[in-house]
Design an enzyme around this catalytic site. Structure first.
Site, PDB file in Angstrom:
ATOM      1  N   GLY A 104      25.361 -47.863  53.281  1.00 13.36           N
ATOM      2  CA  GLY A 104      25.134 -48.586  54.349  1.00 13.36           C
ATOM      3  C   GLY A 104      24.424 -47.889  55.483  1.00 13.36           C
ATOM      4  O   GLY A 104      23.456 -47.117  55.239  1.00 13.36           O
ATOM      5  N   ASN A 105      24.316 -48.403  56.687  1.00 12.82           N
ATOM      6  CA  ASN A 105      23.600 -47.862  57.907  1.00 12.82           C
ATOM      7  C   ASN A 105      24.629 -47.698  59.222  1.00 12.82           C
ATOM      8  O   ASN A 105      25.549 -48.415  59.005  1.00 12.82           O
ATOM      9  CB  ASN A 105      22.080 -48.659  57.930  1.00 12.82           C
ATOM     10  CG  ASN A 105      22.414 -50.147  58.322  1.00 12.82           C
ATOM     11  OD1 ASN A 105      22.913 -50.401  59.320  1.00 12.82           O
ATOM     12  ND2 ASN A 105      22.007 -50.668  57.236  1.00 12.82           N
ATOM     13  N   ARG A 106      23.930 -47.332  59.917  1.00 10.31           N
ATOM     14  CA  ARG A 106      24.588 -46.975  61.427  1.00 10.31           C
ATOM     15  C   ARG A 106      24.754 -48.260  62.427  1.00 10.31           C
ATOM     16  O   ARG A 106      25.278 -48.132  63.304  1.00 10.31           O
ATOM     17  CB  ARG A 106      24.230 -45.914  62.216  1.00 10.31           C
ATOM     18  CG  ARG A 106      24.369 -44.451  61.322  1.00 10.31           C
ATOM     19  CD  ARG A 106      23.372 -43.718  62.254  1.00 10.31           C
ATOM     20  NE  ARG A 106      23.658 -42.362  61.632  1.00 10.31           N
ATOM     21  CZ  ARG A 106      24.635 -41.424  62.162  1.00 10.31           C
ATOM     22  NH1 ARG A 106      25.507 -41.737  63.024  1.00 10.31           N
ATOM     23  NH2 ARG A 106      24.432 -40.065  61.587  1.00 10.31           N
TER      24      ARG A 106
END
Ligand code: CTP
Length: 400
Positions: free
Chosen positions: A208-210
């Site tokens: 995933g990412n932030r």
């Protein structure tokens, strides 16, 4: 030239004291301000303060100076009405057209833009009654600013604080500059993607990412406030649904693509604010991947995800559809942005610099919006809502 006439409505909340600062900013920047407090607002800040700061008479009831018919005249002559703070009670009265004091009468007679800056406890703001009242007011074209998050009265913290008076002032200035009551995205359908995709490895793990989704949600909220029908494709965001917006939750890039393609078929504008994973694991393990004693882990093979922005930009669902991309860059921000605008084929690209502590999850943003016409619009550091407003200004210019 006559000074623009602003009515500052103040309803009965502790944040009434912050409205003094808003009043001071409005008068100092050349506005003729008439303060109309409710009777309960006067428990917090007295009429003498409002009168001295505005240089105008102050009354709460329709029975003062009756020969001037104030319950009609004040609203009719206003160029802008701003209610700050707007309590849950005030929003309910305004949504239902009640008129039992000077401020509620003024709201019914005003034909100018109206801005509400709500402030209340989180529970009151989140209550479906309040949310429906807010949606009603927005549908009618009023600008309802989202409350800020932070310390509330007493020991509580949460959403419901009156936004900074400087921010409310900026919104008033922009609304006044636009003039007229007709919201500029009325009759338009806009699609916004927000959040960050998650690409599952097995039932418990993902890549995933932030991205928090805050910028995309701000875009959806502001478009709704400007009269658009909004579809928000939300990838894994924990944020509450914005009032009056159609939210489609998705998980992966492939799901995001399907939802965007479906929603954009009849859209006037598509804004891709979501952080989409460029790659996904080639294999999804149906069972949890286990570590094996004495063995190195298996490498993870990745495959490319579809580039949604490039796809919708090259194969436009409608002629004249405006497409906006976002670029999160860590180095050579502008040069990379210009190259990306060309590569993706969209009309506008919002370029911002990111890093571990910048932009992701924060309430503020700073960006440059690049246009295919060579334009560069710098948006200084400020609330994500301000950047959202600039994006819609540029979209509206291109829709004309
Ligand atoms: N985007 C998309 N589909 C993807 C990847 C990105 O639609 N598979 C969109 C994003 O929503 C954003 C824009 O493309 O609007 C820019 O994404 P970014 O990840 O910054 O660009 P990349 O294409 O990944 O380029 P680079 O790898 O050079 O950063």
């Amino acid at each position: 030239m006559d000074k623009p006439k602003v009515v500052l409505g103040v309803s009965g909340g502790i944040a009434a004291y912050k409205a003094c600062e808003l009043l001071r900013r409005l008068t100092e920047s050349g506005h003729d301000v008439r303060v109309v407090p409710t009777a309960s607002a006067l428990h917090f800040v007295g009429a003498a303060t409002w009168s001295a700061l505005s240089g105008n008479p102050v009354s709460t009831e329709v029975w003062d100076e009756v020969h001037e018919v104030p319950h009609v005249r004040i609203g009719q002559h206003a160029d802008l009405v701003v209610v700050a703070p707007a309590t849950a009670d005030m929003l309910a009265k305004a949504a239902h057209g009640l008129a039992d004091d000077l401020l509620t009468n003024t709201l019914l007679t005003a034909r100018c833009p109206v801005v509400f800056a709500p402030a209340m406890h989180t529970e009151m703001w989140e209550h479906p009654a309040t949310q429906e009242n807010v949606a009603t007011l927005r549908r009618r074209g009023a600008r309802v600013i989202e409350p800020a998050v932070g310390r509330l009265t007493g020991v509580d913290t949460g959403k419901g604080r009156l936004p900074d008076p400087g921010e409310i002032f900026e919104i008033c200035r922009r609304v006044l500059a636009r003039g007229g009551t007709e919201p500029d995205l009325k009759g338009r359908h806009v699609v916004v993607s927000a959040g960050g995709t998650r690409e599952p490895l097995d039932p418990v793990r993902f890549l995933g990412n932030r991205s928090s989704g805050k910028q995309g949600y701000a875009l959806a909220r502001t478009a709704a406030a400007r009269g658009a029908r909004v579809t928000l494709i939300a990838a894994n965001s924990a944020l509450p649904d914005p009032a009056g917006v159609d939210v489609v939750p998705v998980g992966t890039a492939v799901q995001l693509r399907e939802a965007v393609l479906r929603a954009s078929a009849d859209a006037d504008a598509v804004v891709m604010a979501a952080a989409v994973a460029d790659f996904r694991p080639a294999v999804y393990a149906a069972g949890k991947i286990k570590k094996k004693d004495g063995q190195e882990p298996e490498p993870i093979t990745l495959v490319r995800n579809p580039d949604i922005l490039a796809e919708i930009s090259t194969e436009r669902a409608r002629p004249g559809q405006v497409i906006v991309g976002f670029a999160a860059e860590t180095d050579d921000v502008l040069a990379n942005g210009r190259a990306k605008l060309k590569r993706k084929g969209c009309d506008l690209l919002v370029v911002n610099e990111v890093g571990e502590s910048r932009t992701f999850g924060s309430e503020e943003n700073e960006a440059v919006v690049l246009g295919t016409d060579g334009s560069e619009t710098a948006v200084p550091h400020g609330p994500k809502e301000a950047l959202a407003e600039t994006v819609w200004d540029l979209v509206v210019e291109r829709l004309r």
